[in-house]
Structure formats: structure tokens, C-alpha cells
Design an enzyme around this catalytic site. Structure first.
Site, short mmCIF file in Angstrom:
data_model
loop_
_atom_site.label_atom_id
_atom_site.label_comp_id
_atom_site.label_asym_id
_atom_site.label_seq_id
_atom_site.Cartn_x
_atom_site.Cartn_y
_atom_site.Cartn_z
N GLY A 8 49.07 14.37 -12.76
CA GLY A 8 48.35 13.76 -13.92
C GLY A 8 46.80 14.06 -13.80
N SER A 10 44.69 16.03 -14.99
CA SER A 10 43.86 16.74 -16.12
C SER A 10 43.07 15.83 -17.16
CB SER A 10 44.87 17.85 -16.99
OG SER A 10 45.66 16.78 -17.62
N SER A 11 43.53 14.65 -16.77
CA SER A 11 42.63 13.43 -17.60
C SER A 11 42.49 12.08 -17.10
CB SER A 11 42.83 13.42 -19.21
OG SER A 11 44.03 12.99 -19.31
N GLY A 12 41.78 11.27 -17.82
CA GLY A 12 41.82 9.86 -17.30
C GLY A 12 41.58 9.41 -15.94
N ASP A 47 55.23 20.34 -14.46
CA ASP A 47 55.68 19.23 -15.29
C ASP A 47 56.28 18.42 -14.33
OD1 ASP A 47 57.30 17.43 -16.86
OD2 ASP A 47 56.87 18.61 -18.50
N SER A 125 51.10 2.46 -10.47
CA SER A 125 52.13 1.64 -11.50
C SER A 125 51.21 1.12 -12.38
CB SER A 125 52.80 0.54 -10.44
OG SER A 125 53.26 -0.24 -11.12
N TYR A 139 57.79 1.08 -21.25
CA TYR A 139 56.69 1.35 -20.16
C TYR A 139 56.55 0.20 -19.01
CZ TYR A 139 51.99 2.04 -18.45
OH TYR A 139 50.96 2.13 -17.71
N SER A 140 56.77 -0.96 -19.44
CA SER A 140 56.88 -2.07 -18.36
C SER A 140 57.93 -1.83 -17.22
CB SER A 140 56.95 -3.48 -18.86
OG SER A 140 55.89 -3.64 -19.98
N SER A 142 59.60 0.86 -16.70
CA SER A 142 59.41 2.12 -15.90
C SER A 142 58.42 2.06 -14.71
CB SER A 142 59.05 3.19 -16.63
OG SER A 142 57.68 3.19 -17.12
N LYS A 143 57.39 1.05 -15.00
CA LYS A 143 56.33 0.85 -13.76
C LYS A 143 56.97 -0.17 -12.74
CE LYS A 143 53.17 3.52 -15.22
NZ LYS A 143 52.90 4.61 -14.33
N THR A 174 40.85 5.45 -21.08
CA THR A 174 41.22 6.70 -20.97
C THR A 174 42.16 7.17 -22.26
OG1 THR A 174 43.48 6.28 -20.14
CG2 THR A 174 42.01 6.08 -18.61
N1 NAP Z 1 44.82 3.46 -18.70
C1 NAP Z 1 45.15 2.38 -18.38
O1 NAP Z 1 44.90 1.30 -19.12
C2 NAP Z 1 46.35 2.19 -17.45
C3 NAP Z 1 46.48 0.80 -16.78
C4 NAP Z 1 47.60 0.90 -15.91
C5 NAP Z 1 48.27 2.02 -15.30
N2 NAP Z 1 47.86 3.21 -15.96
C6 NAP Z 1 48.54 4.56 -15.59
O2 NAP Z 1 47.55 5.49 -14.84
C7 NAP Z 1 48.28 6.63 -14.81
C8 NAP Z 1 47.14 7.72 -15.82
O3 NAP Z 1 47.07 7.19 -17.08
P1 NAP Z 1 45.57 7.28 -17.82
O4 NAP Z 1 45.43 6.02 -18.40
O5 NAP Z 1 44.66 8.19 -17.04
O6 NAP Z 1 46.26 8.37 -19.24
P2 NAP Z 1 45.89 9.73 -19.58
O7 NAP Z 1 44.51 9.89 -19.90
O8 NAP Z 1 46.68 9.93 -20.65
O9 NAP Z 1 46.46 10.87 -18.43
C9 NAP Z 1 47.79 11.07 -18.28
C10 NAP Z 1 47.93 12.39 -17.43
O10 NAP Z 1 49.31 12.48 -16.73
C11 NAP Z 1 49.61 13.85 -17.15
N3 NAP Z 1 51.05 13.90 -17.55
C12 NAP Z 1 51.75 13.44 -18.56
N4 NAP Z 1 53.03 13.57 -18.77
C13 NAP Z 1 53.06 14.49 -17.53
C14 NAP Z 1 54.34 15.54 -17.34
N5 NAP Z 1 55.50 15.55 -17.78
N6 NAP Z 1 54.05 16.38 -16.24
C15 NAP Z 1 52.80 16.44 -15.49
N7 NAP Z 1 51.83 15.75 -16.09
C16 NAP Z 1 51.83 14.78 -16.96
C17 NAP Z 1 48.63 14.19 -18.22
O11 NAP Z 1 48.44 15.68 -18.35
P3 NAP Z 1 48.96 17.01 -19.09
O12 NAP Z 1 49.18 16.28 -20.40
O13 NAP Z 1 48.21 17.92 -18.88
O14 NAP Z 1 50.50 17.17 -18.71
C18 NAP Z 1 47.56 13.53 -17.75
O15 NAP Z 1 46.85 14.43 -16.71
C19 NAP Z 1 49.59 6.76 -15.76
O16 NAP Z 1 50.75 6.42 -14.92
C20 NAP Z 1 49.28 5.18 -16.39
O17 NAP Z 1 50.70 4.50 -16.58
C21 NAP Z 1 46.92 3.44 -16.92
#
Ligand code: NAP
Length: 266
Positions: A8, A10-12, A47, A125, A139-140, A142-143, A174
Site C-alpha cells: 500500500g 502508492s498513497s497516504g 494485489d 493496524s 473495519y474495526s 479486521s484491525k 490521507t
Molecule cells: N488514515 C487514517 O486515519 C488511518 C488511521 C489508522 C490506520 N490507518 C491504516 O493505514 C493504512 C494506510 O491507509 P491510508 O490512510 O494511507 O489510506 P490510502 O491513502 O487510501 O492508502 C491505501 C493504500 O493501500 C493500497 N491498497 C488498497 N487495497 C489494496 C490491495 N487490494 N492490494 C494492494 N494494495 C492495496 C492502496 O494502493 P492501490 O489502490 O494503488 O492498490 C494505497 O496505497 C491502512 O491499513 C489503514 O487502515 C489509516
């Protein structure tokens, strides 16, 4: 210099971790379905729901590098909606990405992590693993499953000199917010409470921490000789996780409910 794989990326949060660690001179491989356009981060399109794609990717990295030192399982997504209105397909899909993705990736990487003197698995997580968010049950859970997986894994691989940490970030700004899949169906009995609840969460996320804050925590865990089993990101969230541990479970859950679930609907 460590060989680091991040799913993951590619972003965030994943992209920020990849940028941060590559700037520190590590050899960083990013896995995601879309291509990663970042100098110094080697992009592999795969994936996380497909074990064979990850196996092939990690084997390729091992052939180049001779080892994988750190695996960061970060890929994830969100779904919102009531439990009774969620389709079985959506519930299975989020578990397939957020939980099975961590399993697939860890299983594929372990043979190569064993070749490192330094193996680490860092699972991203969430604080939602400890305080389950209403209308984001899948979501909760799965984490929470990721946390439980991390605990079992840590004991299985400690004798193989591999350490494990479940990182629980609080709200971070993000693309996660816009990528959240919203269930359009809501039974009338819920009086539109889903939208009100998700709006609170979205506001918190938009005003959340910079992804760099998670990248800095990860960098410290990469550098440390011994790492903790859990690491919460953000001072406010550390206090929340501590309170959740100290308060009676029903009271802690009621407080979460009053923030997210009991708003008056239509
Ligand atoms: N943002 C928050 O507030 C927050 C808080 C706590 C935890 N988190 C956790 O942090 C992690 C990153 O989230 P983020 O906030 O950075 O979100 P995001 O910007 O939506 O990034 C999600 C990343 O996961 C990749 N992804 C999604 N489905 C995938 C798949 N099937 N196979 C491979 N890659 C996949 C996406 O890339 P592609 O779409 O290019 O595949 C993207 O790079 C997640 O696990 C999220 O639950 C986030």
C-alpha cells in the site's frame, strides 16, 4: 542499509513511509495495485488479496537483494454502514484486504525475513482495533484481527530472530477518507445515524495528523534493536488507548457510542 518492503505504498501513510525510509538510504520496494511514481522507491504492482502475486514479487526481491529485512503490511481500506445492511460480499472483501492481505504478505515474506539477522514485521493496524467504531464494524474487527495475528506471529517467529509490532495510528489525513466504501443502503430504523456518525469520523480524519508522523514512528522502529509489540501513533491516541484499557469495557464502549452512534437522526 535495510531491504524494506511496504504494501500500500502508492498513497497516504504507505507512500510517506516509503519516501521517508528511502531518504534514509534504505532499499525500499513498494507494493500496490497502481504504479508508485516515486524516485528511489521500487514499484511492484500486486494485489495483497492474491498470495501468488506477492510470492512472486518477494521472490524477485530476494533474487536481487538476498534477503528482506523489514516487511511493513500497510495496505488497507474502509467500509462504513450498519452491520445489518452490509452485504456478505463487502464484509468478506474488507477482511480479504485488511486481514488476509496481512496474512498473504507475511506468509510470502517469512522465508526471506529468516535470511536477515534483523527481521521485522510491522503491521499497520488502527486505534479502531481497541475501540470498535459503530457503523465501521468490519473495519474495526479486521484491525482487531490484525492485532491478534501480530501477537501469535510474534511468539511463533521470536526464536527465528524476527520481531513483530502492530502499529495503531489515530486519525491521519490521507486518501483513506475519500476511498472509504460507503454502504448506500440504510434501514429506516437507524434514522440516518450512519451519515452523522461517518461525518464525525471524516472530520477527525481531515483534521488528523500528517502521514509523516506515522513515517517517523516506523523509522524509529526500523532503527531500534528491540521493538514493542504495540505502538500507538499520536499522543492523544496513546491516552485514549490507555483509558480504554483502564475503564470498564461497557463504559469505554458507551463513550465511543456517544461520540459516534447516538446522534439524533431525522
Ligand atoms: N488514515 C487514517 O486515519 C488511518 C488511521 C489508522 C490506520 N490507518 C491504516 O493505514 C493504512 C494506510 O491507509 P491510508 O490512510 O494511507 O489510506 P490510502 O491513502 O487510501 O492508502 C491505501 C493504500 O493501500 C493500497 N491498497 C488498497 N487495497 C489494496 C490491495 N487490494 N492490494 C494492494 N494494495 C492495496 C492502496 O494502493 P492501490 O489502490 O494503488 O492498490 C494505497 O496505497 C491502512 O491499513 C489503514 O487502515 C489509516
Amino acid at each position: 542499509m535495510k531491504v524494506i518492503v511496504i504494501t500500500g505504498a502508492s498513497s497516504g501513510i504507505g507512500l510517506s513511509i516509503a519516501q521517508h525510509l528511502s531518504q534514509k538510504g534504505h532499499s525500499v520496494y513498494g507494493i500496490s495495485r497502481s504504479k508508485i511514481h516515486e524516485k528511489n522507491v521500487k514499484s511492484i504492482q500486486a494485489d495483497v488479496t492474491d498470495y501468488n502475486q506477492l510470492k512472486e514479487a518477494y521472490q524477485g526481491i530476494f533474487e536481487i537483494e538476498g534477503r528482506i529485512d523489514v516487511l511493513i503490511n500497510n495496505a488497507g481500506m474502509g467500509i462504513s454502514g450498519t452491520i445489518e445492511d452490509t452485504s456478505s460480499e463487502d464484509a468478506a472483501y474488507i477482511f480479504n484486504v485488511n486481514f488476509m492481505g496481512v496474512f498473504n504478505s507475511t506468509k510470502a515474506a517469512l522465508p526471506y525475513l529468516r535470511e536477515s539477522d534483523y527481521g521485522k514485521v510491522l503491521n499497520i493496524s488502527s486505534v479502531a482495533a481497541r475501540l470498535s467504531i459503530p457503523f465501521q464494524a468490519f473495519y474495526s474487527s479486521s484491525k482487531a484481527a490484525v492485532n491478534s495475528f501480530s501477537e501469535a506471529l510474534a511468539n511463533e517467529v521470536a526464536p527465528l530472530k524476527i520481531q513483530v509490532c502492530s502499529i495503531m495510528p489515530g486519525d491521519i489525513r490521507t486518501g483513506f477518507t475519500k476511498n472509504r466504501k460507503k454502504n448506500e443502503i440504510e434501514s429506516p430504523e437507524y434514522n440516518g445515524r450512519v451519515d452523522l456518525s461517518v461525518a464525525v469520523m471524516e472530520k477527525d480524519e481531515r483534521n488528523g495528523m500528517d502521514p509523516e508522523s506515522a513515517a517517523k514512528v516506523v523509522n524509529r522502529l526500523v532503527r531500534k534493536r528491540r521493538i514493542p509489540l504495540y505502538k500507538t501513533v499520536g499522543f492523544k491516541y496513546k491516552v485514549i488507548v490507555l483509558l480504554a484499557k483502564l475503564l470498564p469495557a461497557k463504559l469505554a464502549n458507551h463513550i465511543v457510542g456517544s461520540i459516534y452512534a447516538f446522534k439524533k437522526g431525522k
